[in-house]
Scaffold this motif. Structure first.
Motif: not given
Length: 510
Positions: A17-35
């Protein structure tokens, strides 16, 4: 606002998935979910932390008790203060609350923004239920005086909840969310559909929806385009839509509100598109406004939307507003209340088109494959026992039951009055005692219908105890009311069908 689909966005967790299609990169999404998970930033976690008094205050936008309960600034407290109470907090405590997502990533994705000496929410990050989060734009009420973006993305509002509650929640293979916005409807669709497609005219909205999907571990097909254009030629088992249904002269300033269509044309447009969108047996449900025009019957006007579609249709009007209240509501919604010229132009349009009121409600359509579909347009403004979607599904089931039964079959069927059915009477005291003026059957559960009835119908319903076939019931009633059985049988057919449709009496299975 017209235009076809330009491209698709697969909004899952796949690495391609192109990371620019989201507000966050895939890694950023995973980090936010963890937080969020680690802090317990869920509806139950917040309620447990704040207590009932502070939680109730938050629901009324009174944050005093919540702020007192979160003074220690641990991660959950900080997240509540920033994303629930709209407070500005120091960068250090925000960084601790969002870790392992970095502040730099949060700023780049717009999750937070610099304000004064600290950071505040850049988006509406709302815990939804106890397992989901929804990302949307900060509502206008939280930032008075700040103009809304033309592609403002709504969070979970009253209309959103209305459609969520009204949607038929039966397992389906494919589901479509037209005008997905932040993706709330798609979240729910994914719980009972194997594949979910969602569209929106706004690229910005699709970025929010893609982030909402990824944050919740869901996988949707996201397509850009106006209404049904991105899915032309495709069919779905279930279609839902909370479209930009606001009625007016066709002016477009905010895509979540304004469709660019004049008047209530978007409701008619969706009705016309439904036969080409639905699989056999498929259902489409959408919210709509419709105008009440002086000299016209509003229900007949709306019923005209479905002429020639060959779809069963049930339109339920839940609210009615006068033009002044309606314009005030929607101007305030986007912070335009201080624009007298905009208000005057809108009201002048209503006057010119003899609009005396605007209705709001739910349109439910089904492709049942019959040449003589059932179309009902009616007022239902009483409080309904949730979820409404179950009652809508049951209404379609009753139409199926009635459609395949002729008069002889109806007469041979045994019926039982709905559980808890009540009789309410109005009477006037006269010289000879009480004289009953009016009798009403009331359903205390479900859709809570009330029906004024005559003594013969009352006797019919009162005798519906599941023991006798309708034919035998009518024979007894004919003798008691001095009418011929044939006369009563002829009159009873449409009455019984109506009572079954309403759920006032129920057929008893043999």
């Amino acid at each position: 606002m017209t235009g076809g689909a330009r491209r698709g966005i697969v909004a899952g967790q796949d690495d391609d998935v192109d990371e620019h299609d989201r507000l966050l990169s895939p890694a950023g999404v995973e980090a936010l979910r963890t937080a969020l998970s680690s802090a317990g930033f869920t509806s139950n976690g917040i309620a447990g932390r704040l207590g009932s008094q502070a939680t109730g205050g938050v629901a009324r936008n009174d944050f005093r008790a919540a702020l007192r309960a979160t003074e220690d600034r641990d991660p959950l407290a900080t997240l509540i203060r920033v994303f629930i109470c709209d407070q500005t907090e120091s960068e250090a405590v925000v960084a601790a609350a969002l870790a392992p997502l970095t502040v730099e990533e949060a700023l780049a994705g717009g999750l937070v923004e610099r304000h004064g000496d600290g950071l505040r929410a850049g988006v509406d990050l709302e815990p939804y239920g106890d397992e989901w989060w929804v990302l949307a734009d900060v509502p206008a009420s939280a930032r008075p005086g700040k103009p809304l973006h033309a592609e403002h993305v709504l969070g979970i509002g009253g209309a959103t909840q209305t459609l969520i509650g009204a949607t038929v929640r039966r397992p389906v293979e494919t589901a479509l969310d037209l005008g997905t916005g932040s993706g709330v409807q798609a979240l729910h669709l994914a719980t009972h559909a194997r594949r979910v497609t969602a569209t929106d005219v706004s690229e910005r909205a699709l970025r929010f929806a893609a982030t909402t999907a990824a944050l919740n571990g869901q996988d949707w097909e996201l397509l850009r385009g106006d209404l049904v254009a991105p899915v032309a030629g495709r069919r779905f088992d279930l279609v839902v839509s909370n479209p930009p249904f606001v009625v007016g002269p066709g002016t477009t300033t905010h895509v979540y509100r304004d469709s660019g269509r004049v008047g209530d044309a978007i409701g008619a447009e969706l009705a016309a598109a439904a036969p080409h969108l639905l699989t056999e047996g498929g259902t489409m449900q959408y919210l709509a406004n419709w105008v009440h025009v002086t000299g016209e019957e509003w229900d007949e006007r709306v019923a005209g939307w479905f002429a020639g579609t060959r779809l069963d249709a049930w339109v339920i009007q839940r609210e009615v507003a006068d033009p002044m209240a309606y314009v005030n509501l929607w101007l305030t919604d986007v912070g335009e209340a201080a624009d007298p010229q905009r208000m005057a132009a809108w009201l002048d349009w209503f006057d010119a088109h003899k609009v005396e009121a605007i209705g709001f409600g739910i349109v439910s359509l089904r492709r049942a494959g019959h040449d003589e579909p059932v179309v009902r347009v009616e007022d239902l403004r009483q409080r309904v026992e949730p979820p409404m979607g179950d009652h809508i599904a049951a209404w379609f089931d009753r139409q199926d039951w009635l459609r395949v039964r002729d008069s002889e079959t109806l007469l041979a069927t045994r019926y039982r009055a709905a559980e808890g059915l009540q009789l309410r009477q109005e009477a006037t005291m006269g010289d000879e005692g009480w004289a009953v003026d009016r009798q009403v059957l009331a359903m205390p559960r479900g859709l809570r219908w009330s029906e004024e009835i005559d003594p013969l119908v009352l006797a019919l319903v009162g005798g519906a105890d599941g023991r006798l076939p309708l034919r035998d019931q009518l024979a007894l009633l004919a003798a008691a009311h001095d009418v011929t059985p044939d006369e009563l049988t002829e009159a009873a057919g449409p009455i019984v069908a109506h009572l079954v449709e309403r759920g006032i009496i129920e057929p008893v299975a043999d």
